[in-house]
Design a protein around this motif. Structure first.
Motif, PDB file in Angstrom:
ATOM      1  N   LEU A   6     -16.918 -74.206 -32.364  1.00 23.82           N
ATOM      2  CA  LEU A   6     -16.934 -72.776 -32.004  1.00 23.82           C
ATOM      3  C   LEU A   6     -17.375 -71.874 -32.826  1.00 23.82           C
ATOM      4  CD1 LEU A   6     -13.227 -72.729 -30.165  1.00 23.82           C
ATOM      5  CD2 LEU A   6     -15.617 -72.566 -29.188  1.00 23.82           C
ATOM      6  N   ALA A   7     -17.106 -72.366 -34.460  1.00 23.15           N
ATOM      7  CA  ALA A   7     -17.619 -71.259 -35.428  1.00 23.15           C
ATOM      8  C   ALA A   7     -19.119 -71.390 -35.469  1.00 23.15           C
ATOM      9  CB  ALA A   7     -16.640 -71.697 -36.632  1.00 23.15           C
ATOM     10  N   TYR A   8     -19.344 -72.702 -35.347  1.00 23.99           N
ATOM     11  CA  TYR A   8     -20.905 -73.030 -35.410  1.00 23.99           C
ATOM     12  C   TYR A   8     -21.804 -72.353 -34.457  1.00 23.99           C
ATOM     13  CZ  TYR A   8     -25.388 -75.677 -35.536  1.00 23.99           C
ATOM     14  OH  TYR A   8     -26.603 -76.013 -35.769  1.00 23.99           O
ATOM     15  N   GLU A   9     -21.119 -72.107 -33.252  1.00 19.49           N
ATOM     16  CA  GLU A   9     -21.882 -71.405 -32.144  1.00 19.49           C
ATOM     17  C   GLU A   9     -21.846 -69.695 -32.466  1.00 19.49           C
ATOM     18  OE1 GLU A   9     -19.426 -72.018 -28.756  1.00 19.49           O
ATOM     19  OE2 GLU A   9     -20.614 -73.879 -28.231  1.00 19.49           O
ATOM     20  N   ALA A  15     -27.987 -69.143 -40.702  1.00 22.45           N
ATOM     21  CA  ALA A  15     -26.818 -69.775 -40.984  1.00 22.45           C
ATOM     22  C   ALA A  15     -26.657 -71.133 -40.555  1.00 22.45           C
ATOM     23  CB  ALA A  15     -25.645 -68.911 -40.864  1.00 22.45           C
ATOM     24  N   ARG A  16     -26.978 -71.191 -39.363  1.00 17.96           N
ATOM     25  CA  ARG A  16     -27.239 -72.608 -38.645  1.00 17.96           C
ATOM     26  C   ARG A  16     -27.925 -73.537 -39.487  1.00 17.96           C
ATOM     27  NH1 ARG A  16     -26.616 -72.341 -32.241  1.00 17.96           N
ATOM     28  NH2 ARG A  16     -24.926 -71.356 -32.076  1.00 17.96           N
ATOM     29  N   ALA A  17     -29.176 -73.232 -39.678  1.00 18.99           N
ATOM     30  CA  ALA A  17     -30.097 -73.921 -40.535  1.00 18.99           C
ATOM     31  C   ALA A  17     -29.617 -74.491 -41.668  1.00 18.99           C
ATOM     32  CB  ALA A  17     -31.475 -73.428 -40.670  1.00 18.99           C
ATOM     33  N   GLU A  18     -29.070 -73.566 -42.585  1.00 13.14           N
ATOM     34  CA  GLU A  18     -28.508 -73.834 -43.833  1.00 13.14           C
ATOM     35  C   GLU A  18     -27.244 -74.853 -43.617  1.00 13.14           C
ATOM     36  OE1 GLU A  18     -28.096 -73.959 -47.740  1.00 13.14           O
ATOM     37  OE2 GLU A  18     -29.822 -73.173 -46.650  1.00 13.14           O
ATOM     38  N   ALA A  19     -26.505 -74.690 -42.576  1.00 10.74           N
ATOM     39  CA  ALA A  19     -25.445 -75.508 -42.465  1.00 10.74           C
ATOM     40  C   ALA A  19     -25.706 -77.108 -42.087  1.00 10.74           C
ATOM     41  CB  ALA A  19     -24.596 -74.824 -41.091  1.00 10.74           C
ATOM     42  N   ASN A  20     -26.964 -77.027 -41.136  1.00 10.78           N
ATOM     43  CA  ASN A  20     -27.490 -78.334 -40.702  1.00 10.78           C
ATOM     44  C   ASN A  20     -28.152 -79.025 -41.947  1.00 10.78           C
ATOM     45  OD1 ASN A  20     -27.003 -77.542 -38.277  1.00 10.78           O
ATOM     46  ND2 ASN A  20     -29.373 -76.999 -37.663  1.00 10.78           N
ATOM     47  N   THR A  21     -28.640 -78.434 -42.869  1.00 13.85           N
ATOM     48  CA  THR A  21     -29.258 -78.879 -44.186  1.00 13.85           C
ATOM     49  C   THR A  21     -28.208 -79.354 -44.896  1.00 13.85           C
ATOM     50  OG1 THR A  21     -31.075 -77.670 -43.991  1.00 13.85           O
ATOM     51  CG2 THR A  21     -30.413 -78.539 -46.345  1.00 13.85           C
ATOM     52  N   THR A  50     -28.751 -83.693 -35.530  1.00 11.21           N
ATOM     53  CA  THR A  50     -29.532 -84.900 -35.250  1.00 11.21           C
ATOM     54  C   THR A  50     -30.916 -84.814 -34.864  1.00 11.21           C
ATOM     55  OG1 THR A  50     -28.647 -84.938 -33.064  1.00 11.21           O
ATOM     56  CG2 THR A  50     -27.600 -86.284 -34.540  1.00 11.21           C
ATOM     57  N   ALA A  51     -31.529 -83.593 -34.449  1.00 12.91           N
ATOM     58  CA  ALA A  51     -32.799 -83.333 -33.848  1.00 12.91           C
ATOM     59  C   ALA A  51     -33.700 -83.806 -35.151  1.00 12.91           C
ATOM     60  CB  ALA A  51     -32.952 -82.057 -33.415  1.00 12.91           C
ATOM     61  N   GLY A  52     -34.913 -84.619 -34.513  1.00 12.28           N
ATOM     62  CA  GLY A  52     -35.685 -84.784 -35.495  1.00 12.28           C
ATOM     63  C   GLY A  52     -35.497 -85.859 -36.607  1.00 12.28           C
ATOM     64  N   VAL A  53     -34.498 -86.322 -36.602  1.00 14.30           N
ATOM     65  CA  VAL A  53     -33.821 -87.221 -37.609  1.00 14.30           C
ATOM     66  C   VAL A  53     -33.964 -88.802 -37.219  1.00 14.30           C
ATOM     67  CG1 VAL A  53     -32.974 -85.615 -39.124  1.00 14.30           C
ATOM     68  CG2 VAL A  53     -31.547 -86.822 -37.495  1.00 14.30           C
ATOM     69  N   GLY A  54     -34.303 -88.887 -36.018  1.00 10.05           N
ATOM     70  CA  GLY A  54     -34.118 -90.541 -35.610  1.00 10.05           C
ATOM     71  C   GLY A  54     -32.853 -91.021 -35.430  1.00 10.05           C
TER      72      GLY A  54
END
Length: 58
Positions: A6-9, A15-21, A50-54
């Motif tokens: 819920l917080a991620y949404e 901020a999502r891109a940074e959290a993903n990294t 997981t997008a793009g990391v196989g």
């Protein structure tokens, strides 16, 4: 896990891109993905990580 989803949404795209990294930097990340994610939050919470990391989700 639901609270995190819920917080991620609510994050901005930047901020999502940074959290993903940051999440991918954790050495346990492959085991987390391999362990699976509850179906009710799977797409919301795991697709960006997981997008793009196989990595295939169980």
């Amino acid at each position: 896990m639901k609270v995190a989803a819920l917080a991620y949404e609510q994050l901005t795209p930047a901020a999502r891109a940074e959290a993903n990294t940051l999440v991918r930097l954790n050495p346990d990340y492959p085991q987390w993905v391999a362990a699976g994610v509850p179906a009710d939050i799977r797409e919301t919470f795991t697709k960006p990580f997981t997008a793009g990391v196989g990595i295939e989700l169980p």
